[in-house]
Motif scaffolding. Structure first.
Motif, PDB file in Angstrom:
ATOM      1  N   ASN A   5       0.817  -1.219   0.000  1.00  0.00           N
ATOM      2  CA  ASN A   5       0.000   0.000   0.000  1.00  0.00           C
ATOM      3  C   ASN A   5       0.853   1.273   0.000  1.00  0.00           C
ATOM      4  OD1 ASN A   5      -2.379  -1.557  -0.069  1.00  0.00           O
ATOM      5  ND2 ASN A   5      -2.101  -1.981   2.113  1.00  0.00           N
ATOM      6  N   HIS A   6       2.063   1.189   0.547  1.00  0.00           N
ATOM      7  CA  HIS A   6       2.992   2.307   0.347  1.00  0.00           C
ATOM      8  C   HIS A   6       3.301   2.424  -1.149  1.00  0.00           C
ATOM      9  CE1 HIS A   6       3.823   3.604   4.388  1.00  0.00           C
ATOM     10  NE2 HIS A   6       4.154   2.396   4.786  1.00  0.00           N
ATOM     11  N   ALA A   7       3.573   1.282  -1.780  1.00  0.00           N
ATOM     12  CA  ALA A   7       3.886   1.302  -3.220  1.00  0.00           C
ATOM     13  C   ALA A   7       2.700   1.870  -4.000  1.00  0.00           C
ATOM     14  CB  ALA A   7       4.237  -0.106  -3.696  1.00  0.00           C
ATOM     15  N   VAL A  32      11.953   6.049   3.551  1.00  0.00           N
ATOM     16  CA  VAL A  32      12.222   5.879   4.984  1.00  0.00           C
ATOM     17  C   VAL A  32      12.221   4.399   5.374  1.00  0.00           C
ATOM     18  CG1 VAL A  32      11.249   8.155   5.512  1.00  0.00           C
ATOM     19  CG2 VAL A  32       9.861   6.149   5.867  1.00  0.00           C
ATOM     20  N   GLU A  33      11.491   3.577   4.604  1.00  0.00           N
ATOM     21  CA  GLU A  33      11.499   2.131   4.903  1.00  0.00           C
ATOM     22  C   GLU A  33      12.838   1.509   4.496  1.00  0.00           C
ATOM     23  OE1 GLU A  33       9.053   1.474   6.757  1.00  0.00           O
ATOM     24  OE2 GLU A  33       7.742  -0.098   5.983  1.00  0.00           O
ATOM     25  N   PHE A  34      13.436   2.003   3.411  1.00  0.00           N
ATOM     26  CA  PHE A  34      14.789   1.541   3.040  1.00  0.00           C
ATOM     27  C   PHE A  34      15.759   1.848   4.181  1.00  0.00           C
ATOM     28  CE2 PHE A  34      13.382   2.044  -1.530  1.00  0.00           C
ATOM     29  CZ  PHE A  34      13.471   0.699  -1.841  1.00  0.00           C
ATOM     30  N   SER A  67      14.832   6.621  11.138  1.00  0.00           N
ATOM     31  CA  SER A  67      14.092   6.394   9.893  1.00  0.00           C
ATOM     32  C   SER A  67      12.641   6.863   9.998  1.00  0.00           C
ATOM     33  CB  SER A  67      14.116   4.909   9.524  1.00  0.00           C
ATOM     34  OG  SER A  67      13.363   4.144  10.444  1.00  0.00           O
ATOM     35  N   HIS A  68      12.025   6.731  11.187  1.00  0.00           N
ATOM     36  CA  HIS A  68      10.573   6.886  11.255  1.00  0.00           C
ATOM     37  C   HIS A  68      10.075   7.979  12.193  1.00  0.00           C
ATOM     38  CE1 HIS A  68      10.049   3.315   8.808  1.00  0.00           C
ATOM     39  NE2 HIS A  68       8.755   3.471   8.849  1.00  0.00           N
ATOM     40  N   SER A  69      10.957   8.902  12.644  1.00  0.00           N
ATOM     41  CA  SER A  69      10.374   9.980  13.443  1.00  0.00           C
ATOM     42  C   SER A  69       9.742  11.005  12.500  1.00  0.00           C
ATOM     43  CB  SER A  69      11.438  10.643  14.324  1.00  0.00           C
ATOM     44  OG  SER A  69      12.361  11.334  13.535  1.00  0.00           O
ATOM     45  N   SER A 103       4.427  10.988   2.644  1.00  0.00           N
ATOM     46  CA  SER A 103       3.264  10.081   2.639  1.00  0.00           C
ATOM     47  C   SER A 103       3.538   8.847   3.488  1.00  0.00           C
ATOM     48  CB  SER A 103       2.914   9.653   1.206  1.00  0.00           C
ATOM     49  OG  SER A 103       3.815   8.649   0.739  1.00  0.00           O
ATOM     50  N   HIS A 104       4.796   8.410   3.508  1.00  0.00           N
ATOM     51  CA  HIS A 104       5.119   7.179   4.245  1.00  0.00           C
ATOM     52  C   HIS A 104       4.822   7.333   5.736  1.00  0.00           C
ATOM     53  CE1 HIS A 104       7.254   3.283   4.636  1.00  0.00           C
ATOM     54  NE2 HIS A 104       7.256   3.703   5.886  1.00  0.00           N
ATOM     55  N   ILE A 105       5.307   8.422   6.302  1.00  0.00           N
ATOM     56  CA  ILE A 105       5.102   8.611   7.747  1.00  0.00           C
ATOM     57  C   ILE A 105       3.619   8.890   8.040  1.00  0.00           C
ATOM     58  CG2 ILE A 105       5.570  10.252   9.630  1.00  0.00           C
ATOM     59  CD1 ILE A 105       7.743   8.182   9.295  1.00  0.00           C
ATOM     60  N   LEU A 107       1.027   7.675   6.492  1.00  0.00           N
ATOM     61  CA  LEU A 107       0.290   6.404   6.458  1.00  0.00           C
ATOM     62  C   LEU A 107       0.655   5.506   7.635  1.00  0.00           C
ATOM     63  CD1 LEU A 107       0.471   5.779   2.618  1.00  0.00           C
ATOM     64  CD2 LEU A 107      -1.567   6.323   3.942  1.00  0.00           C
ATOM     65  N   ASP A 108       1.939   5.550   8.049  1.00  0.00           N
ATOM     66  CA  ASP A 108       2.335   4.759   9.227  1.00  0.00           C
ATOM     67  C   ASP A 108       1.669   5.314  10.491  1.00  0.00           C
ATOM     68  OD1 ASP A 108       3.789   3.039   7.721  1.00  0.00           O
ATOM     69  OD2 ASP A 108       5.759   3.633   8.452  1.00  0.00           O
ATOM     70  N   LEU A 109       1.585   6.637  10.604  1.00  0.00           N
ATOM     71  CA  LEU A 109       0.910   7.244  11.766  1.00  0.00           C
ATOM     72  C   LEU A 109      -0.551   6.796  11.845  1.00  0.00           C
ATOM     73  CD1 LEU A 109       2.258  10.913  11.659  1.00  0.00           C
ATOM     74  CD2 LEU A 109       2.522   9.322  13.565  1.00  0.00           C
TER      75      LEU A 109
END
Ligand SMILES: [Zn+2]
Length: 227
Positions: A5-7, A32-34, A67-69, A103-105, A107-109
């Motif tokens: 879904n990130h893709a 950020v996932e890499f 990576s994810h803050s 968008s990555h962070i 969607l993770d939030l």
């Protein structure tokens, strides 16, 4: 959010910025996932699990400040914007790439346990809706619905839809505490988990990238026929 879904998010950005190559957008949404994969492999960031893993709530991404803050996502987006626009001088790519990173962070939030630090430091407040640990079935439906929405908004091919749905369904047991699937092998094996996620990232990026071109080829074919 899961890799597929990130893709798929790259499809939304591609629709808004049609002249940008999807490859760059796919790299941006997973940037950020890499970093998370690399930092977990070298031990800078850490993941743990319960003694038995029945679903995603038993996996704890307890240390991923770089990576994810929220702050690091803003910094990575800003640096990539400046580099792409002023150093590489690819003006049309700068904004969509930065949006992809953010968008990555976002969607993770929307889905994660409270494991996303606001800043870099150990005692920072950690954010996340806790959908994964508390309402995993709702999280599954949200992810599936979101993936399908990305496809619909983009106007993709049937094979692209099939891949998005299949990869979401393949993750089902990870959302289900009642049905234990292959995620049980991740118990006490954070590096195995990281490796599987790395493979998922690459496979989903490749599939979404290739299959999104189908739609474009079809458009080109129709244009060619009409001219
Ligand atoms: Zn992530």
């Amino acid at each position: 959010m899961f890799a597929i879904n990130h893709a798929a998010t790259a499809l939304i950005i591609k629709k808004k910025f049609p002249t940008v190559k999807i490859l760059w957008l796919l790299l941006s949404v997973q940037a950020v996932e890499f970093l998370w994969v690399i930092f977990n492999f070298i031990g800078v960031e850490k993941t743990s699990t319960e003694t038995s893993v029945k679903y995603i709530g038993d996996i704890h991404l307890y240390h991923m400040p770089f990576s994810h803050s929220v702050l690091s996502a803003l910094i990575i987006a800003a640096i990539s914007y400046i580099l792409i626009r002023y150093f590489f001088r690819i003006e049309k790519l700068a904004l969509p790439f930065a949006i992809g990173v953010l968008s990555h962070i976002a969607l993770d939030l929307l889905t994660h346990a409270k494991d996303i630090p606001l800043l870099f430091f150990q005692n920072d407040p950690k954010l996340g809706t806790e959908l994964y640990p508390l309402f995993p079935y709702a999280a599954f439906l949200l992810e599936l619905g979101y993936g399908i929405f990305c496809w619909y908004y983009f106007g993709g091919s049937k094979s692209l839809l099939t891949i998005i749905v299949l990869f979401n369904l393949a993750n089902f047991t990870t959302f289900s505490p009642d049905i234990v699937g292959l995620e049980k092998y991740f118990a006490g094996e954070p590096i195995l988990l990281t490796s599987v996620i790395a493979i998922q990232i690459l496979v989903t990026l490749l599939l979404v990238g290739f299959l999104s071109e189908e739609r474009l080829n079809k458009v080109k074919f129709i244009l060619f026929r009409q001219s």
